[in-house]
Write a protein that holds these residues in place. Structure first.
Motif, PDB file in Angstrom:
ATOM      1  N   VAL A 151      42.281 -51.087 121.688  1.00  0.00           N
ATOM      2  CA  VAL A 151      43.278 -50.579 122.590  1.00  0.00           C
ATOM      3  C   VAL A 151      43.416 -49.158 122.109  1.00  0.00           C
ATOM      4  CG1 VAL A 151      45.846 -50.354 123.189  1.00  0.00           C
ATOM      5  CG2 VAL A 151      44.795 -52.831 122.791  1.00  0.00           C
ATOM      6  N   ALA A 195      49.594 -56.883 122.253  1.00  0.00           N
ATOM      7  CA  ALA A 195      48.332 -55.845 122.375  1.00  0.00           C
ATOM      8  C   ALA A 195      48.059 -55.756 123.903  1.00  0.00           C
ATOM      9  CB  ALA A 195      47.148 -56.452 121.593  1.00  0.00           C
ATOM     10  N   ALA A 196      48.162 -56.821 124.733  1.00  0.00           N
ATOM     11  CA  ALA A 196      47.996 -56.653 126.197  1.00  0.00           C
ATOM     12  C   ALA A 196      49.045 -55.940 126.789  1.00  0.00           C
ATOM     13  CB  ALA A 196      47.883 -57.941 126.779  1.00  0.00           C
ATOM     14  N   THR A 197      50.441 -56.198 126.474  1.00  0.00           N
ATOM     15  CA  THR A 197      51.764 -55.206 126.668  1.00  0.00           C
ATOM     16  C   THR A 197      51.734 -53.747 126.559  1.00  0.00           C
ATOM     17  OG1 THR A 197      53.110 -57.411 126.641  1.00  0.00           O
ATOM     18  CG2 THR A 197      54.233 -55.240 126.819  1.00  0.00           C
ATOM     19  N   ASN A 219      42.073 -45.655 124.279  1.00  0.00           N
ATOM     20  CA  ASN A 219      42.966 -44.666 124.666  1.00  0.00           C
ATOM     21  C   ASN A 219      42.616 -43.344 123.799  1.00  0.00           C
ATOM     22  OD1 ASN A 219      44.636 -46.105 126.276  1.00  0.00           O
ATOM     23  ND2 ASN A 219      45.633 -47.147 124.703  1.00  0.00           N
ATOM     24  N   ALA A 249      49.275 -51.799 126.186  1.00  0.00           N
ATOM     25  CA  ALA A 249      47.937 -51.409 126.401  1.00  0.00           C
ATOM     26  C   ALA A 249      47.649 -49.877 126.304  1.00  0.00           C
ATOM     27  CB  ALA A 249      47.233 -51.961 127.563  1.00  0.00           C
ATOM     28  N   ASP A 250      48.655 -48.975 126.447  1.00  0.00           N
ATOM     29  CA  ASP A 250      48.438 -47.459 125.982  1.00  0.00           C
ATOM     30  C   ASP A 250      48.857 -46.864 124.583  1.00  0.00           C
ATOM     31  OD1 ASP A 250      51.305 -48.421 126.247  1.00  0.00           O
ATOM     32  OD2 ASP A 250      51.846 -46.602 127.536  1.00  0.00           O
TER      33      ASP A 250
END
Length: 223
Positions: A114, A64-66, A118, A68-69
Motif C-alpha cells: 500500500v 489495509a484495503a480500507t 502511494n 488504501a491511501d
C-alpha cells in the motif's frame, strides 16, 4: 518524511500514546486512520475510526484495503500481561507475542504494498527500553519487544529500496494505563514522547530514544 498531508494509520489509537500520536498527526496536517479493535472507542475529532485487530489476519487485510491511501503506519498497539518466562501462563505469553510481535509483522506486511504504491513513506514501531533490558519479572514482555526490535532492524533493510523508512521508538515508563502501577515521578508524558516520535519520522531517523532511561540503557550496551 513530510507529515503535512501524510496519510497515517495508527494502531491502538483509542488511548494512551496511540491517541497522542493520532492527535498530533492531525495537528500537523495529516489524514489519520485511528485504528482499534473497537472503532466505537475512537473519540478523537478529525480522525477516521478504523477497525483493526492486529492479531486477526482478516481484520488486518480489511484495514489495509480500507486505508488504501496510507503512506505512514504506526505500530503502537501492545499488550502486557506481567508474565515471567518460567512460571507465567503460557497462553498469556503467547498472546503477548501475537500482539507485540506478530501483530506489527502482519500490519507491516499488509501495508508495505500500500505504502509503496502511494510513492513510499514510513513505518514507526513503538518498542521499549525492555527491547534491551530484560528483568526476570518482565520476561515475557521483554522477549516480545526484543523480537520486535529485530523485526524493526530487518524490515528497515528490506523496505529501504521501496522508499519506506522504518523508525524504532524506545521509551521506558509513560503515564498511561499500562504503567498505572508505576510512581508518577518515574513516568514521562506520552504527549512529549509522541512529539519526539513524529519529529523522528519527519527526519527519517532510524531510532528515537524518548527518555533518559532508554538513552542510558542503550549507551550501556556497548559497556
Amino acid at each position: 518524511m513530510e507529515l503535512t498531508n501524510a496519510v497515517a494509520v495508527v494502531t491502538g489509537a483509542n488511548r494512551g500514546l496511540g491517541r497522542h500520536l493520532a492527535a498530533q498527526l492531525i495537528e500537523r496536517g495529516a489524514k489519520v486512520y485511528a485504528a482499534a479493535r473497537n472503532p466505537q472507542s475512537i473519540d478523537l475529532p478529525g480522525a477516521i475510526p478504523l477497525r483493526l485487530d492486529v492479531t486477526d489476519p482478516a481484520s488486518v487485510a480489511e484495514a489495509a484495503a480500507t486505508a488504501a491511501d496510507a503512506t505512514l503506519v504506526i505500530n503502537n498497539a501492545g499488550a502486557a500481561t506481567g508474565q515471567d518466562l518460567l512460571g507465567g501462563d503460557l497462553d498469556l505469553i503467547r498472546a503477548e507475542l501475537e500482539t507485540n510481535y506478530f501483530g506489527p509483522l502482519a500490519v507491516t506486511r499488509a501495508f508495505t504494498p500500500v505504502i509503496e504504491s502511494n510513492g513510499g513513506g514510513a513505518v514507526l514501531n513503538v518498542l521499549s527500553v525492555l527491547s534491551w533490558l530484560h528483568p526476570g519479572g518482565f520476561g515475557a514482555y521483554s522477549a516480545t519487544k526484543a523480537a520486535a526490535w529485530a523485526l524493526t532492524n530487518a524490515t528497515r533493510e528490506q523496505l529501504a529500496p521501496k522508499g519506506i523508512t522504518v523508525t524504532a521508538l524506545h521509551v521506558g515508563y509513560m503515564d498511561t494505563d499500562m504503567a498505572a502501577f508505576v510512581p508518577a515521578d518515574q513516568k514521562v508524558d506520552p504527549a512529549t514522547v509522541a512529539k519526539l516520535a513524529l519529529d523522528g519520522i519527519a527526519a527519517g531517523a532510524a531510532e528515537v530514544l524518548a527518555d533518559d532511561v532508554s538513552r542510558q540503557v542503550k549507551a550501556g550496551l556497548s559497556a
